[in-house]
Design a protein around this motif. Sequence first.
Motif, short mmCIF file in Angstrom:
data_model
loop_
_atom_site.label_atom_id
_atom_site.label_comp_id
_atom_site.label_asym_id
_atom_site.label_seq_id
_atom_site.Cartn_x
_atom_site.Cartn_y
_atom_site.Cartn_z
N MET A 250 0.82 -1.19 0.06
CA MET A 250 0.10 -0.04 0.11
C MET A 250 0.82 1.25 -0.11
N ASN A 251 1.94 1.05 0.52
CA ASN A 251 2.99 2.23 0.59
C ASN A 251 4.03 2.37 -0.67
N PHE A 252 3.77 1.32 -1.61
CA PHE A 252 4.40 1.33 -2.72
C PHE A 252 4.33 2.46 -3.71
N PRO A 253 5.30 3.26 -3.92
CA PRO A 253 5.05 4.51 -4.64
C PRO A 253 4.34 4.41 -6.33
N TYR A 254 4.87 3.19 -6.77
CA TYR A 254 4.49 3.00 -8.26
C TYR A 254 3.18 2.24 -8.45
N LEU A 255 2.35 2.34 -7.49
CA LEU A 255 1.38 1.13 -7.01
C LEU A 255 0.38 1.31 -8.35
N PHE A 256 0.08 2.65 -8.50
CA PHE A 256 -0.93 2.98 -9.65
C PHE A 256 -0.34 3.55 -10.79
N VAL A 263 2.77 -4.09 -16.32
CA VAL A 263 3.57 -5.39 -16.09
C VAL A 263 2.99 -6.31 -15.22
N LEU A 264 2.37 -5.87 -14.18
CA LEU A 264 1.72 -6.79 -13.08
C LEU A 264 0.55 -7.47 -13.73
N LEU A 265 -0.10 -6.79 -14.83
CA LEU A 265 -1.36 -7.42 -15.41
C LEU A 265 -0.80 -8.56 -16.29
N LEU A 266 0.27 -8.28 -17.07
CA LEU A 266 0.87 -9.42 -18.10
C LEU A 266 1.51 -10.50 -17.05
N SER A 267 2.10 -10.11 -15.79
CA SER A 267 2.61 -11.06 -15.04
C SER A 267 1.61 -12.07 -14.52
N CYS A 268 0.42 -11.69 -14.23
CA CYS A 268 -0.78 -12.46 -13.66
C CYS A 268 -1.39 -13.13 -14.75
N MET A 269 -1.30 -12.61 -16.02
CA MET A 269 -1.87 -13.39 -17.13
C MET A 269 -0.81 -14.65 -17.41
N LEU A 270 0.28 -14.23 -17.30
CA LEU A 270 1.50 -15.25 -17.77
C LEU A 270 1.52 -16.31 -16.66
N ALA A 271 1.28 -15.88 -15.47
CA ALA A 271 1.23 -16.96 -14.07
C ALA A 271 0.00 -17.90 -14.45
N PHE A 272 -0.96 -17.49 -15.05
CA PHE A 272 -2.29 -18.26 -15.18
C PHE A 272 -1.84 -19.11 -16.26
N LEU A 273 -1.22 -18.78 -17.31
CA LEU A 273 -0.95 -19.78 -18.44
C LEU A 273 0.13 -20.67 -18.14
N LEU A 274 1.00 -20.12 -17.22
CA LEU A 274 2.10 -20.99 -16.80
C LEU A 274 1.38 -22.06 -15.82
N ASN A 275 0.72 -21.74 -14.89
CA ASN A 275 0.16 -22.82 -14.03
C ASN A 275 -0.63 -23.82 -14.69
N TYR A 276 -1.41 -23.35 -15.83
CA TYR A 276 -2.20 -24.37 -16.51
C TYR A 276 -1.29 -25.34 -17.36
N SER A 277 0.03 -24.55 -17.96
CA SER A 277 0.93 -25.57 -18.58
C SER A 277 1.68 -26.37 -17.84
#
Length: 340
Positions: A250-256, A263-277
């Motif tokens: 919550m105190n991270f300056p670049y959170l928004f 980067v975070l959204l693409l990381s989450c999407m790739l993590a979903f595909l990675l776990n599935y694979s």
Amino acid sequence: MTPSTDRMSLPVSDPPPPPPRGGAEQKVFKGSTMTPRGAYAAVSYMSCAVMLVLFNKAALSSYSFPSANVITLFQMICSCCFLYVLRRWKLISFSSGDADNSTRFVSLQTLIHTSPLALTYLMYMLATMESVRGVNVPMYTTLRRTTVVFTMFVEFILVGQRYSRPVIGSVALIVFGAFVAGSRDLSFDAYGYSIVFLSNITTAIYLATISRIGKSSGLNSFGLMWCNGILCGPVLLFWTFIRGDLRMTMNFPYLFAPGFLIVLLLSCMLAFLLNYSIFLNTTLNSAVTQTICGNLKDIFTIALGWMFFGGLPFDLLNVVGQILGFVGSGLYAYFKLFGK
């Protein structure tokens, strides 16, 4: 509107489709032990794994995000959200017995049946995060590549899986290459070594558990991912809360900041595909194949990481060891494809 039974669905893994009329399921090559679907799963895993490492590296290093645990939590929440939406839209099923117009998820009994998978995942995740702290990077890579030996042992204990001499020889070459790569950093640290080997053991147990429960639960890869997320999510949320990771986030300056959010959204999407694979590759092929794929992707990760982030010192023994490991992984893939 009445749902159509012809609606396109995403590929799943377990159980496999019935063999074609007049013969066994098609193989990649004559005499191969790997099906085309298994080969696609292995390549998909390696592609997703390399890309995810780069995006996680960007979030943790380029943006200096303070907590890898929170990124893992975000990825798990997104994965469950993706699965929920895809299931509601009837694009996927969680088991082969679901009718196309069914909207149910999984029963409590099934969740209980898959709880060992969630337990081994938490053990694997916590041990892996702790193992990075105790030893330097070359030695960490060296010791982590011995995971394949633990995986072969655990598969033999749990399901009686045996491997041919060429496969065992290729695994020995991988381990030898790993020790050559880290030979200049063989500084003994009892605690660090024990934690890394504990991480290897938990990784082997986790992959073998995926293979075993994937065959006994009646769930496909999506169903296993859903149960794992539902059971592990609350535990990981509590863990990040008591460690103060959520407060730091919550105190991270670049959170928004738009760049970080992308980067975070693409990381989450790739993590979903990675776990599935991972689930797909482990259930279609084997836990050892999954571990070998993890070793095989390392050379691509190292090359792309050096190109984008730099900071990789040149060392002849490290390069020779990496090449030996790559050759060993390639030989394993060859023996699997051609049935040696």
